[in-house]
Design a protein around this motif. Structure first.
Motif, short mmCIF file in Angstrom:
data_model
loop_
_atom_site.label_atom_id
_atom_site.label_comp_id
_atom_site.label_asym_id
_atom_site.label_seq_id
_atom_site.Cartn_x
_atom_site.Cartn_y
_atom_site.Cartn_z
N ASP A 1 0.86 -1.19 0.00
CA ASP A 1 0.00 0.00 0.00
C ASP A 1 0.89 1.24 0.00
O ASP A 1 1.01 1.94 1.01
CB ASP A 1 -0.91 -0.02 1.24
CG ASP A 1 -1.94 1.09 1.23
OD1 ASP A 1 -2.36 1.51 0.14
OD2 ASP A 1 -2.34 1.53 2.33
N ALA B 1 1.61 4.90 9.11
CA ALA B 1 0.55 5.16 8.14
C ALA B 1 0.89 4.52 6.80
O ALA B 1 2.06 4.47 6.41
CB ALA B 1 0.33 6.66 7.97
N SER B 2 -0.15 4.04 6.11
CA SER B 2 0.07 3.47 4.79
C SER B 2 -0.75 4.22 3.76
O SER B 2 -1.77 4.83 4.08
CB SER B 2 -0.33 1.98 4.77
OG SER B 2 -1.73 1.83 4.88
N SER C 1 -4.77 3.99 8.56
CA SER C 1 -4.81 3.71 7.13
C SER C 1 -6.20 4.02 6.61
O SER C 1 -7.11 4.34 7.38
CB SER C 1 -4.46 2.24 6.84
OG SER C 1 -5.53 1.39 7.19
N PRO D 1 -4.09 -2.86 9.62
CA PRO D 1 -2.87 -2.56 10.39
C PRO D 1 -2.73 -3.40 11.66
O PRO D 1 -1.61 -3.62 12.15
CB PRO D 1 -3.00 -1.07 10.73
CG PRO D 1 -4.45 -0.78 10.63
CD PRO D 1 -4.98 -1.68 9.55
#
Length: 890
Positions: free
Chosen positions: A672, A746-747, A816, A823
């Motif tokens: 991602d 974070a993605s 996310s 996650p």
């Protein structure tokens, strides 16, 4: 056309001019006269004959969708049989025996198996193996065989006869954990030297076979591989045809004139629990369906024992009766005595009663118990010969058989025979006598049915091997030719890695730009296969239309409406793009064919399939598993990803869960990425892992977003973290050196909310937050699971996620555009206090900002959640959380 009371109804013919109404009336009067004096059946026969003559004369009239319930190829028109029927009967007998023995012996361990399917279809396979199926040791790629999953014991039995499997391996049927077993069904990942195509997820085999035949033409038309001699054979059950995927692409096969494709449908009239069409006729239904779609249809229903009956049928009563008897009743005839058949079948009308008087009980028994077109080598041979010689359309062969044939009265035509896993010793002895096999009673002394083999140097085995040698070697067989592709030029990768400056660019566009550059590579560019289900413009791919072209076997026979524009819609016979229309299932079937070309054709291709992420794993996850089973490789790209980035589309377009579904597939490497440079690093390494000297049998799932953002240049030394799933992108700062700290993971697009939260935490609350880019929650989890497994073997390994975050101060908060379970996959290997934010629940239509506030993942929500975590630890005052909610309007 008339209604039930004989009134003439309007039809399309009423709209056409009649140049000679008087002549038309004369034809109608002639037909009326025949119907009145000779009966409606004679009138129908004359009409059919007239239509047949018109077609032969080149008169363009519509063909009827349904023919009589008889063989398409009359006995007198059958071609000469190119082989030794007696020898092939002995070979088939050994294979029938060993298939039944293997499953029966396995029943001791409760592992199950299926006997009846191969018993009904044995001649369908044996005739092909002896005369038609081309192997991979001859010219070209050989044929592609989609074997019906439940028939696998018969294929193993043949491989035992030709020396490719041992008795021990047969005894390990469905017992694979020891490493020398046989998978229950065709499975390339479990038995990669034998099976090419996994088929037991019913419906996917026929769909994939169509797109495989189509991809063969694609390779040929693009000049990559001469596939002109390859033929695709798909063996299917009549019950399997109820799966929507089974018939989803029939029109495509006919439209593109795929005469390199043959479906062989084993019409034993039974599915898993009972009749396929109890009150109807499945053969006639399938004939209409396939003929209506434009296929060539060959019916092989009756064996030679029926020839005498048809010759005696001077009135057509027999043919009419066969047409009207429903399938379930015909199954019943196969289980009842001759007197029942005389009464209930022949007693239907006087002409049949008279016909039956001419028939012995033995003749009736032979016809109704065993004589089917699918059980006779000559009948099957004639049907196959007609299929391979037909040009301009694919062929379907509807072969009627008896399910459980030769297994005895306890099996044949019984509703429960799909679940019956073994024969008794007495039943095996009866089968032995029926098949004429030289197996002594003493061979059963230990209570186990013995395997049978005529000997490695026997006439049967020599004949079998000679036939296969003439056809290009053993089949089925999977061959992998190690063809490593050179690494492409760096130019396209470097363009993304240097960033976009002040220009905003969505990661979807970044990926498309990279692939456009890679498609220009002199060495590997032509091997890219762009696949899209009718929304190329959504993903910014329209610039590929004129340069790469959209594949069409006809080229472009029209002038496109946008021809005067730079990015016009260009179709070409050698086009590179596969634009499938609105069919994610078709696009996935394309991807599977392209992704396994390295084995099927010895030609590695690099497919990338781009789609709305919501309509990928959720809609076609079963095909994603098929892709993994078939050892496919390539890039699957979920575009317009996430639950909040696709503004206005709402619930049915809002994907917050595809990464969770993808994480269940062991062959899928799921990323991602947040930035363009991460895409560059991932794709470059993916090409190395999938197409380099030590190629792996994996594929990639990348999610990309349609939200334009400035793309930063790649920091130094982050490549390992990108590939392994986590690296620190931005170190936090605060007004005081002793400020509380935490880690924000974070993605994808969520990194932008995390960066804004980092600013708010520092400016408004004197909190320092480090922002990490989590490029792959799945790869972090995969590595951690491998470390756990190593611990069971006595090896001490620390998961990468634990190492990366080691010593990082404060709690960890993951965020996310996915549901929290994505996650949360890594939580147990994070030593710090761990919490997450996500987009659980249904999507909704709104602006991005409103949607993110709704789900509680925007920068302000992240800030409040971070303060709450710190407050739990006593690192900020508890009142700060309430103040933050009020300040940010939460």
């Amino acid at each position: 056309m008339t209604d039930p009371v004989g009134k003439q109804l309007p039809s399309e013919l009423d709209q056409l001019p009649d140049r000679d109404a008087e002549e038309t009336a004369e034809w109608a009067a002639s037909l009326d006269a025949v119907a009145k004096h000779a009966g409606p059946h004679r009138a129908a026969y004359l009409m059919r004959r007239t239509l047949q003559h018109a077609t032969a004369a080149g008169v363009p009239v519509p063909r009827p969708l349904e023919t009589e319930y008889v063989n398409t190829i009359p006995t007198a028109a059958e071609p000469g049989f190119d082989g030794d029927e007696e020898m092939e009967a002995r070979i088939t007998a050994w294979n029938r025996w060993n298939a039944a023995a293997m499953v029966t012996r396995g029943s001791r361990f409760g592992v199950g198996g299926h006997i009846a399917t191969f018993a009904s279809a044995a001649w369908l396979y044996e005739t092909g193996f002896n005369h038609f199926f081309r192997g991979k040791e001859g010219d070209g790629s050989g044929d592609q065989l989609y074997i019906q999953g439940h028939a696998s014991p018969g294929i193993y039995a043949r491989a035992f006869l030709d020396g490719r499997l041992s008795e021990q391996q047969l005894d390990n049927f469905r017992q694979e954990s020891g490493g020398d077993g046989l998978p229950s069904y065709p499975h390339p990942r479990r038995l990669p030297w034998l099976w090419e195509f996994p088929t037991v997820s019913m419906g996917l085999g026929p769909l994939s076979a169509i797109y495989q035949a189509r991809f063969n033409r694609y390779l040929h038309n693009r000049g990559i591989k001469d596939t002109s001699r390859s033929h695709v054979w798909a063996f299917l059950g009549d019950g399997e045809m109820d799966e929507p995927e089974s018939t989803a692409a029939l029109a495509l096969a006919a439209r593109e004139q795929l005469d390199n494709l043959t479906f062989v449908i084993n019409c034993n009239l039974q599915r898993l629990d009972g009749p396929v069409r109890a009150n109807f006729k499945i053969v006639q239904e399938l004939e209409s369906q396939f003929r209506g779609a434009g296929w060539n249809v060959v019916k092989s229903l009756w064996g030679s024992a029926w020839d005498e009956l048809f010759q005696l049928d001077a009135t057509g009563a027999l043919v009419r009766r066969l047409r009207e008897v429903p399938d379930a009743q015909f199954q019943t005839y196969a289980t009842r005595d001759v007197s029942y058949i005389r009464e209930h079948f022949f007693g239907a009308e006087p002409a049949l009663v008279e016909l039956a008087k001419l028939l012995s009980d033995a003749k009736i028994a032979e016809c109704f118990y065993t004589s089917r077109g699918g059980h006779e080598a000559r009948k099957v041979y004639a049907a196959y010969r007609a299929a391979v010689e037909h040009k301009g359309a694919p062929t379907v062969i509807l072969a009627q058989t008896v399910k459980g044939y030769t297994l005895g009265k306890g099996f044949e035509s019984k509703n429960a025979n799909h679940q019956m896993k073994k024969l008794t010793t007495d039943e095996f002895k009866g089968m032995r006598d029926l098949l004429g096999l030289p197996i002594a009673d003493s061979a059963f002394a230990d209570g186990l049915v013995p395997y049978g083999h005529p000997g490695a140097d026997s006439p049967e085995v020599r004949y079998l091997n000679e036939r296969r040698a003439a056809l290009g070697g053993p089949a089925p067989a999977r061959r992998v030719h190690a063809v490593a592709l050179p690494a492409p030029e760096e130019r396209g990768f470097k363009a993304l890695e240097k960033g976009s400056g002040k220009q905003e660019m969505a990661t979807t566009m970044a990926f498309v730009r990279l692939v456009k550059d890679l498609m220009r590579d002199k060495e590997t560019g032509r091997r890219w296969v762009p696949i899209v289900p009718d929304e190329a413009r959504t993903f910014g791919m329209e610039s590929l239309f004129p340069s790469a072209g959209i594949y069409s076997p006809l080229g472009q026979t029209y002038e496109p409406v946008d021809r005067d524009q730079l990015m016009y819609y260009k179709e070409a016979k050698d086009g590179q793009i596969l634009n499938e229309g609105i069919t994610e299932a078709g696009a996935m079937a394309d991807f599977i064919a392209a992704s396994t070309s390295y084995a099927t054709h010895g030609e590695p291709m690099i497919p990338f399939y781009i789609f709305y992420s919501m309509f990928g794993w959720q809609r076609t996850a079963d095909q994603m598993w098929q892709l993994a089973d078939q050892l496919g490789k390539g890039f699957i790209v979920g575009a317009t990803a996430g639950r909040t980035t696709l503004t206005g589309e709402g619930l049915q377009h809002a994907d917050g869960h595809s990464h969770l579904i993808a994480s269940t597939n062991p062959a899928s490497l799921n990323y991602d990425p947040a930035f363009a440079y991460e895409i560059s690093v991932i794709v470059k390494d993916g090409l190395r892992r999938m197409y380099g000297p030590e190629a792996e049998n994996v594929f990639y799932y990348l999610t990309v977003y349609n939200e334009p953002k400035p793309q930063p240049a790649m920091p130094e030394g982050v490549e390992e973290g990108i590939l392994r799933g986590l690296y620190r992108f931005n170190e936090g700062a605060a007004e005081s050196a002793d400020a509380p700290r935490l880690q924000l993971l974070a993605s994808g697009t969520a990194i932008h909310w995390a960066l804004e939260a980092q600013r708010l935490l520092a400016a408004d609350w004197n909190v320092a937050a480090d922002v990490w880019s989590a490029t792959s929650w799945g790869e972090l989890r995969r590595d951690a699971l491998e470390c756990d497994e190593a611990l069971l073997r006595g090896e001490q390994r620390t998961p990468y996620v634990t190492q990366a975050l080691e010593g990082a101060p404060g709690p960890v908060l993951a965020v996310s555009d996915w549901m929290r379970q994505v996650p949360d996959q890594i939580s147990q290997w994070v030593e710090q206090d761990y919490s997450s934010l996500g987009t659980d629940g249904f999507g909704l239509s709104d602006t991005r900002e409103a949607a993110r506030r709704h789900f509680g993942v925007d920068a302000q929500s992240i800030t409040v959640a971070a303060l709450a975590q710190l407050a739990k630890r006593g690192e900020v005052r508890a009142s700060a959380v309430k103040e933050a909610r009020e300040r940010y309007g939460l």
